[in-house]
Design a protein around this motif. Structure first.
Motif, short mmCIF file in Angstrom:
data_model
loop_
_atom_site.label_atom_id
_atom_site.label_comp_id
_atom_site.label_asym_id
_atom_site.label_seq_id
_atom_site.Cartn_x
_atom_site.Cartn_y
_atom_site.Cartn_z
N VAL A 51 0.83 -1.20 0.00
CA VAL A 51 0.00 0.00 0.00
C VAL A 51 0.87 1.26 0.00
O VAL A 51 0.58 2.23 -0.70
CB VAL A 51 -0.95 -0.01 1.21
N ALA A 52 1.97 1.23 0.77
CA ALA A 52 2.86 2.39 0.82
C ALA A 52 3.48 2.67 -0.54
O ALA A 52 3.52 3.82 -1.00
CB ALA A 52 3.96 2.16 1.86
N LEU A 53 3.95 1.62 -1.21
CA LEU A 53 4.54 1.80 -2.54
C LEU A 53 3.49 2.26 -3.54
O LEU A 53 3.75 3.11 -4.40
CB LEU A 53 5.19 0.50 -3.01
N ALA A 54 2.30 1.66 -3.44
CA ALA A 54 1.22 2.08 -4.33
C ALA A 54 0.86 3.54 -4.08
O ALA A 54 0.56 4.29 -5.03
CB ALA A 54 -0.01 1.19 -4.12
N MET A 55 0.89 3.97 -2.83
CA MET A 55 0.60 5.37 -2.49
C MET A 55 1.58 6.31 -3.20
O MET A 55 1.18 7.33 -3.77
CB MET A 55 0.71 5.54 -0.97
N VAL A 56 2.87 5.94 -3.20
CA VAL A 56 3.87 6.78 -3.85
C VAL A 56 3.58 6.90 -5.35
O VAL A 56 3.58 7.99 -5.92
CB VAL A 56 5.28 6.19 -3.63
N LEU A 57 3.30 5.75 -5.98
CA LEU A 57 3.06 5.76 -7.42
C LEU A 57 1.78 6.50 -7.79
O LEU A 57 1.75 7.26 -8.76
CB LEU A 57 3.00 4.32 -7.95
N VAL A 58 0.72 6.26 -7.04
CA VAL A 58 -0.56 6.88 -7.38
C VAL A 58 -0.51 8.38 -7.11
O VAL A 58 -1.09 9.17 -7.87
CB VAL A 58 -1.72 6.20 -6.62
N ILE A 59 0.19 8.80 -6.07
CA ILE A 59 0.37 10.24 -5.84
C ILE A 59 1.16 10.85 -7.00
O ILE A 59 0.81 11.93 -7.51
CB ILE A 59 1.08 10.50 -4.50
N GLY A 60 2.22 10.16 -7.44
CA GLY A 60 2.96 10.64 -8.60
C GLY A 60 2.07 10.76 -9.82
O GLY A 60 2.13 11.75 -10.56
N ALA A 61 1.23 9.75 -10.03
CA ALA A 61 0.30 9.80 -11.17
C ALA A 61 -0.69 10.95 -11.02
O ALA A 61 -1.00 11.66 -11.99
CB ALA A 61 -0.45 8.47 -11.29
#
Length: 522
Positions: free
Chosen positions: A146-156
């Motif tokens: 979830v933490a890694l996904a949070m980084v990517l989705v925020i970047g997106a």
């Protein structure tokens, strides 16, 4: 790299869950004499097999995916036509698949290779989830996903917001129904002859049916530049430090250039009012930002500034033009008659009555009539030029958004798989709770709390990591802060909702367990 880590954490979690579910089988193998290395090999072979099969599916998808991404890459990828899936790419993909299968299958394999025979059989008989250590390991992996996904989705999210703002920027001119023609005049004569040659080109193009206006300059918006930078000073205002004088972009423009681009004249006259006689010098049309900066609260028309030692009088004030992709604040611009600064480089703007695409053949033919051997560097509608200008941010936005969606999907699948496993392992416990009077809502709440706890921790950690990681994206963003609170809140709500849904579906199923069936199954 982040998506690969999320996928690896997902696989490791599912292998860990699978190993926990096989505790009785592994305990029996150990009791029958299977050594630790044999059990590790068994688990690793299974994980590597999964990795290789997944890698093969990925390679098949890459044949299509690479073509799609290259098509979106615009001018960012050099020699994009040569980018393809070849032997080196295939070898890299297979090696990465095998290595990730080994590395992320090793932890579950090592945990499963030394089972406590008594506890393993006992836990299985009770239908538990494999003990506190296994539960903590699963929660750690889910939280990491979830933490890694949070980084990517925020970047997106930041990229999408930036791209949206970029496409909404008013360039300061009207690209619709405008045609851009760029070329370098094949000319070796005198300055006067160069001026006449440029004028002949303009006269011929202006005479074409369907042409409303035409003008030329050495530069055009969203090309190689916009004007020639020159230091300047304003009489009567504090003198700047030597070497730190402001710079004005001197733009040689023909009559009709501003009209062809539909750059509005806010005050005073157009460049067309300057006599073509080269003896009349020192007149310019400046842009609005320059006028407001150096003559605030009053008309700049008639005022004077110095380029070096040469005085230049302001004839008029034109609207600001965004001439480059990330030109959020237009620079100072001074349009001067191109007869005073003739150049062999020519950017011709043709304002048409209809579709500018249809004017390409007649404009090309008109140039050939004046200069039969003239090479044309570029001829296309201004709208197409603007589209080219945003091709690189569009490529990055699509790429990061695709990875963000993939990360979101992987995190949802991983969380759903773990919660589903926990529900299946606690079926007997849930049956007992319902038999003793627990309400279905209480059961759903119990399962949701267990599923959402690592999600919420992952969201908090991911937000902190994203604050640091997104600083690397500053150069890719337009009008968007890397710490934009709205993006963080929306992404947190989105990921939280996905996590809630992934936890709710199996939790809802758990609440529908028939106590008699659950107990009888045990």
């Amino acid at each position: 790299g982040l998506v690969l880590l999320i996928a690896c954490a997902n696989v490791a979690n599912l292998l860990l869950v699978r190993a926990t579910g096989r505790s009785r089988e592994l305990s029996l193998r150990a009791a029958l004499g299977a050594g630790r290395s044999r059990i590790v090999r068994l688990m690793l072979v299974e994980s590597v097999l999964l990795a290789v099969v997944g890698g093969l599916f990925g390679i098949a998808a890459a044949w299509w995916g690479v073509k799609a991404l290259v098509a979106l890459s615009g001018e960012y990828l050099p020699r994009a036509v040569d980018v393809r899936v070849d032997g080196a790419v295939l070898t890299f993909a297979v090696v990465v698949s095998v290595i990730t299968g080994l590395l992320f299958g090793l932890w579950p394999a090592l945990r499963a290779s030394s089972p406590n025979l008594t506890e393993g059989l006992k836990d299985n008989a009770r239908g538990t989830t494999g003990g506190g250590a296994a539960s903590r390991a699963r929660a750690l992996l889910v939280g990491g996903e979830v933490a890694l996904a949070m980084v990517l989705v925020i970047g997106a999210g930041l990229m999408l917001q930036s791209f949206d703002r970029l496409t909404r920027v008013d360039p300061g001119f009207e690209p619709d129904q405008a045609l851009l023609v760029r070329f370098q005049l094949e000319f070796n004569g005198s300055t006067d002859e160069l001026v006449q040659s440029r004028q002949r080109v303009l006269d011929r193009v202006r005479g074409l049916p369907g042409v409303l206006a035409a003008g030329s300059s050495s530069f055009a918006p969203f090309t190689d530049g916009w004007g020639e930078p020159r230091p300047f000073t304003v009489p009567g205002q504090p003198a700047p430090v030597q070497g730190e004088e402001p710079r004005v972009l001197v733009q040689p423009a023909s009559p009709g250039f501003l009209a062809a681009l539909k750059i509005p004249i806010i005050d005073g006259g157009d460049i067309d009012a300057v006599p073509s006689d080269t003896s009349v010098r020192g007149l310019a049309v400046i842009n609005q930002r320059m006028a407001e900066r150096f003559w605030p609260g009053r008309s700049a028309v008639g005022e004077t500034f110095l380029i070096g030692e040469t005085p230049v009088r302001v004839l008029g004030v034109a609207g600001d033009v965004h001439t480059a992709l990330y030109d959020s604040i237009p620079g100072y611009t001074a349009y001067v008659p191109d007869a005073h600064m003739p150049r062999v480089h020519m950017s011709l703007i043709v304002r048409t009555a209809g579709d500018p695409e249809l004017m390409i053949p007649p404009v090309r033919a008109a140039l050939r009539e004046v200069f039969p051997n003239q090479a044309i560097r570029e001829i296309l509608p201004m709208n197409a030029k603007l589209t080219q200008a945003i091709s690189t941010p569009r490529f990055f936005t699509v790429l990061v958004t695709l990875f963000g969606l993939l990360a979101l999907l992987l995190a949802a699948v991983g969380l759903y798989g773990v919660v589903s496993y926990v529900v299946s392992q606690r079926e007997r416990e849930i049956g007992v709770r319902i038999a003793l009077g627990a309400q279905r809502g209480q059961v759903v709440g119990l399962m949701l709390r267990g599923g959402m706890q690592p999600v919420l921790i992952g969201l908090a950690v991911g937000a902190v990591v994203a604050l640091a990681a997104t600083r690397l994206m500053t150069a890719l963003l337009y009008g968007t802060s890397t710490t934009d609170p709205a993006t963080y809140v929306v992404v947190a709500l989105l990921l939280g909702s996905v996590g809630l849904l992934a936890s709710y579906i199996p939790s809802r199923r758990a609440a529908g367990v028939d106590p008699a069936t659950a107990l009888r199954g045990e």
